[in-house]
Design an enzyme around this catalytic site. Structure first.
Site, PDB file in Angstrom:
ATOM      1  N   CYS A 129      -0.847  -4.031   4.962  1.00 11.80           N
ATOM      2  CA  CYS A 129      -1.919  -4.989   4.662  1.00 11.80           C
ATOM      3  C   CYS A 129      -1.298  -6.386   4.557  1.00 11.80           C
ATOM      4  O   CYS A 129      -0.082  -6.548   4.649  1.00 11.80           O
ATOM      5  CB  CYS A 129      -2.610  -4.607   3.352  1.00 11.80           C
ATOM      6  SG  CYS A 129      -1.572  -4.835   1.882  1.00 11.80           S
ATOM      7  N   CYS A 168       1.372  -6.717   1.720  1.00 11.81           N
ATOM      8  CA  CYS A 168       2.632  -6.074   2.058  1.00 11.81           C
ATOM      9  C   CYS A 168       3.352  -6.819   3.182  1.00 11.81           C
ATOM     10  O   CYS A 168       4.579  -6.948   3.152  1.00 11.81           O
ATOM     11  CB  CYS A 168       2.398  -4.615   2.423  1.00 11.81           C
ATOM     12  SG  CYS A 168       1.876  -3.634   0.993  1.00 11.81           S
ATOM     13  N   HIS A 179       1.718  -0.718  -3.750  1.00 12.87           N
ATOM     14  CA  HIS A 179       1.587  -0.069  -2.440  1.00 12.87           C
ATOM     15  C   HIS A 179       2.941   0.538  -2.066  1.00 12.87           C
ATOM     16  O   HIS A 179       3.990   0.129  -2.579  1.00 12.87           O
ATOM     17  CB  HIS A 179       1.181  -1.082  -1.382  1.00 12.87           C
ATOM     18  CG  HIS A 179      -0.244  -1.518  -1.490  1.00 12.87           C
ATOM     19  ND1 HIS A 179      -0.892  -2.179  -0.471  1.00 12.87           N
ATOM     20  CD2 HIS A 179      -1.154  -1.406  -2.483  1.00 12.87           C
ATOM     21  CE1 HIS A 179      -2.129  -2.448  -0.826  1.00 12.87           C
ATOM     22  NE2 HIS A 179      -2.311  -1.993  -2.060  1.00 12.87           N
ATOM     23  N   GLU A 183       4.838   0.204   0.521  1.00 10.94           N
ATOM     24  CA  GLU A 183       5.822  -0.750   1.032  1.00 10.94           C
ATOM     25  C   GLU A 183       6.480  -1.531  -0.106  1.00 10.94           C
ATOM     26  O   GLU A 183       7.700  -1.731  -0.114  1.00 10.94           O
ATOM     27  CB  GLU A 183       5.172  -1.756   1.991  1.00 10.94           C
ATOM     28  CG  GLU A 183       4.545  -1.128   3.205  1.00 10.94           C
ATOM     29  CD  GLU A 183       3.055  -0.864   3.060  1.00 10.94           C
ATOM     30  OE1 GLU A 183       2.320  -1.078   4.045  1.00 10.94           O
ATOM     31  OE2 GLU A 183       2.614  -0.463   1.967  1.00 10.94           O
TER      32      GLU A 183
END
Length: 154
Positions: free
Chosen positions: A82, A85, A52, A54
């Site tokens: 999420c 993360c 992701h 992040e």
């Protein structure tokens, strides 16, 4: 630079993700007014469910700083983090998280759950949501609309 300026840079990274066919989410880590980490969504291209935006930005910043702990840093991301993360952000000891659009399906900074407010966890970041939310949300909406073969009506 202010929050909007940094979020604008994160939006540029999100567009880069979208151009490669990834969900357009971008993130960056800032320390002392300087960008020290950049990332955008890459789980499809890297065959990595953890890639992701992040996580990619945290990895970049940690490598540059020579430490997985990033106290004093802010993370800017175009979409609410999420749970995965959020956990990584807490482990990195990020002080401040600034996000653009809310995520009503997986958001862990208040939309579905607020892991950053969970008192049983030992690290708490300051959360600022809604920075350039319209631009961040529009980028995501356009991406998913195009994938469904529809165009958005302005």
């Amino acid at each position: 630079m202010d929050d909007s300026d940094f979020m604008g840079l994160a939006l540029d990274l999100a567009r880069e993700a979208g151009a490669t066919g990834e969900v357009p989410v971008g993130a960056l880590v800032v320390w002392g007014g300087e960008v020290i980490g950049r990332g955008f969504n890459q789980p499809v291209g890297r065959h990595d469910p953890t890639a992701h935006a992040e996580i990619m930005a945290l990895r970049d910043a940690a490598t540059r700083m020579g430490n997985y702990r990033l106290p004093g840093c802010s993370l800017y991301v175009t979409l609410e983090p999420c749970a995965m993360c959020a956990g990584a952000i807490m482990h990195a000891r990020i002080d401040r998280v600034v996000f653009g659009a809310r995520d009503p399906k997986t958001g862990a900074a208040g939309s579905i759950i607020d892991l950053f407010a969970e008192t049983r966890l030992n690290h708490h970041a300051t959360i600022v949501g809604g920075v350039l939310a319209e631009e961040c949300g529009s980028l995501l909406s356009s991406f998913f609309s195009a994938r469904r073969g529809r165009t958005l009506v302005a």
